[in-house]
Design a protein around this motif. Sequence first.
Motif, PDB file in Angstrom:
ATOM      1  N   ARG A  11      27.754  23.388  37.501  1.00  0.00           N
ATOM      2  CA  ARG A  11      28.105  24.700  37.056  1.00  0.00           C
ATOM      3  C   ARG A  11      27.559  25.826  38.064  1.00  0.00           C
ATOM      4  O   ARG A  11      26.687  25.219  38.679  1.00  0.00           O
TER       5      ARG A  11
ATOM      6  N   SER B  23      13.224  26.101  34.341  1.00  0.00           N
ATOM      7  CA  SER B  23      14.506  26.452  33.967  1.00  0.00           C
ATOM      8  C   SER B  23      14.840  27.908  33.359  1.00  0.00           C
ATOM      9  O   SER B  23      14.089  28.220  32.299  1.00  0.00           O
TER      10      SER B  23
ATOM     11  N   SER C  22      16.748  28.327  31.036  1.00  0.00           N
ATOM     12  CA  SER C  22      17.016  28.044  29.460  1.00  0.00           C
ATOM     13  C   SER C  22      15.610  27.373  28.889  1.00  0.00           C
ATOM     14  O   SER C  22      15.039  27.959  27.864  1.00  0.00           O
ATOM     15  N   CYS C  23      15.253  26.400  29.460  1.00  0.00           N
ATOM     16  CA  CYS C  23      13.867  25.641  28.861  1.00  0.00           C
ATOM     17  C   CYS C  23      12.709  25.800  29.417  1.00  0.00           C
ATOM     18  O   CYS C  23      11.678  25.398  28.737  1.00  0.00           O
TER      19      CYS C  23
ATOM     20  N   CYS D  99      22.796  16.543  33.607  1.00  0.00           N
ATOM     21  CA  CYS D  99      23.374  17.701  32.956  1.00  0.00           C
ATOM     22  C   CYS D  99      23.007  19.103  33.631  1.00  0.00           C
ATOM     23  O   CYS D  99      23.168  20.030  33.387  1.00  0.00           O
ATOM     24  N   ARG D 100      22.128  18.939  34.795  1.00  0.00           N
ATOM     25  CA  ARG D 100      21.808  20.063  35.609  1.00  0.00           C
ATOM     26  C   ARG D 100      22.826  20.778  36.367  1.00  0.00           C
ATOM     27  O   ARG D 100      23.944  20.135  36.456  1.00  0.00           O
TER      28      ARG D 100
ATOM     29  N   SER E 208      14.010  17.867  26.472  1.00  0.00           N
ATOM     30  CA  SER E 208      15.267  18.581  27.315  1.00  0.00           C
ATOM     31  C   SER E 208      16.098  17.355  27.992  1.00  0.00           C
ATOM     32  O   SER E 208      15.438  16.278  28.774  1.00  0.00           O
ATOM     33  N   ALA E 209      17.189  17.163  27.904  1.00  0.00           N
ATOM     34  CA  ALA E 209      18.042  16.164  28.232  1.00  0.00           C
ATOM     35  C   ALA E 209      18.082  15.778  29.737  1.00  0.00           C
ATOM     36  O   ALA E 209      17.954  14.541  29.982  1.00  0.00           O
ATOM     37  N   CYS E 210      17.661  16.609  30.618  1.00  0.00           N
ATOM     38  CA  CYS E 210      17.525  16.186  32.091  1.00  0.00           C
ATOM     39  C   CYS E 210      16.418  15.344  32.330  1.00  0.00           C
ATOM     40  O   CYS E 210      16.475  14.627  33.179  1.00  0.00           O
TER      41      CYS E 210
ATOM     42  N   LYS F  50      11.881  21.251  29.879  1.00  0.00           N
ATOM     43  CA  LYS F  50      11.770  21.285  31.269  1.00  0.00           C
ATOM     44  C   LYS F  50      11.130  22.566  31.861  1.00  0.00           C
ATOM     45  O   LYS F  50      11.781  23.725  31.482  1.00  0.00           O
TER      46      LYS F  50
ATOM     47  N   PHE G   1      18.203  17.797  24.217  1.00  0.00           N
ATOM     48  CA  PHE G   1      18.379  18.967  23.967  1.00  0.00           C
ATOM     49  C   PHE G   1      19.086  19.673  25.446  1.00  0.00           C
ATOM     50  O   PHE G   1      18.159  19.483  26.583  1.00  0.00           O
ATOM     51  N   CYS G   2      19.985  19.954  25.622  1.00  0.00           N
ATOM     52  CA  CYS G   2      20.527  21.059  26.659  1.00  0.00           C
ATOM     53  C   CYS G   2      21.665  21.897  26.253  1.00  0.00           C
ATOM     54  O   CYS G   2      22.667  21.633  26.037  1.00  0.00           O
ATOM     55  N   PRO G   3      21.199  23.014  26.167  1.00  0.00           N
ATOM     56  CA  PRO G   3      22.040  24.236  25.807  1.00  0.00           C
ATOM     57  C   PRO G   3      23.112  24.677  26.728  1.00  0.00           C
ATOM     58  O   PRO G   3      24.121  25.024  26.384  1.00  0.00           O
ATOM     59  N   GLU G   4      23.069  24.421  28.064  1.00  0.00           N
ATOM     60  CA  GLU G   4      23.806  25.071  28.859  1.00  0.00           C
ATOM     61  C   GLU G   4      25.124  24.072  29.244  1.00  0.00           C
ATOM     62  O   GLU G   4      26.054  24.742  29.433  1.00  0.00           O
TER      63      GLU G   4
HETATM   64  S1  SF4 Z   1      19.237  23.663  30.315  1.00  0.00           S
HETATM   65 FE1  SF4 Z   1      18.712  22.951  32.211  1.00  0.00          FE
HETATM   66  S2  SF4 Z   1      16.379  22.259  31.993  1.00  0.00           S
HETATM   67 FE2  SF4 Z   1      17.656  22.633  30.014  1.00  0.00          FE
HETATM   68  S3  SF4 Z   1      18.021  20.282  29.446  1.00  0.00           S
HETATM   69 FE3  SF4 Z   1      19.820  21.345  30.509  1.00  0.00          FE
HETATM   70  S4  SF4 Z   1      19.847  20.891  32.418  1.00  0.00           S
HETATM   71 FE4  SF4 Z   1      17.680  20.492  31.677  1.00  0.00          FE
END
Ligand code: SF4
Length: 154
Positions: A52, A102, A104-105, A17-18, A9-11, A99, A41-44
């Motif tokens: 956001r 989350s 997503s993660c 990217c949070r 997870s990129a954060c 992460k 990886f960060c899909p958001e």
């Molecule tokens: S979606 Fe949220 S938890 Fe997952 S990498 Fe992006 S910022 Fe981090």
Amino acid sequence: MLKKKVIISACLLGEYCRYDGKTKKVNEIIEAYKDYEIIPFCPEAPIFGTPRERISVIEVDGENRIFTDETKIDVTKLLEQEINLFIKSNKKVDEIVLKSKSPSCGLGTTPILNFQRELLYHGDGIAAKIFKKRYKSIKIKDDIFVEKLEKVMI
Ligand code: SF4
């Protein structure tokens, strides 16, 4: 020699990217994977930008959907598309670190809410859920493994 590959997870890697524009960098994870090829990886962030509106997992008719907190838009499809696109270009990997907590993660740690925003239970975020299906033979872990590492070292 080819390096092993790890999706992280990129954060956790220090990317800002949070949803709140912050990071959740964990140096121990970066150090633990210094000999790997790291795939952030960060899909958001690519879909919604940073910062956001926050999103949450809401159970609707027994199915987990992702909604924006304020505007109440169902963004499940958008996230699924982004995650599947990522998997398509990263088919062969050796490890995955996500992460915790989350929408997503999160891996078993994400709050799953009802429409009144009451906590039903803790489960998987949408990416963790899809990754488990698509990367069946790969052990997926989250940043909580660092806390376990620290406890073992004490
Ligand atoms: S979606 Fe949220 S938890 Fe997952 S990498 Fe992006 S910022 Fe981090």
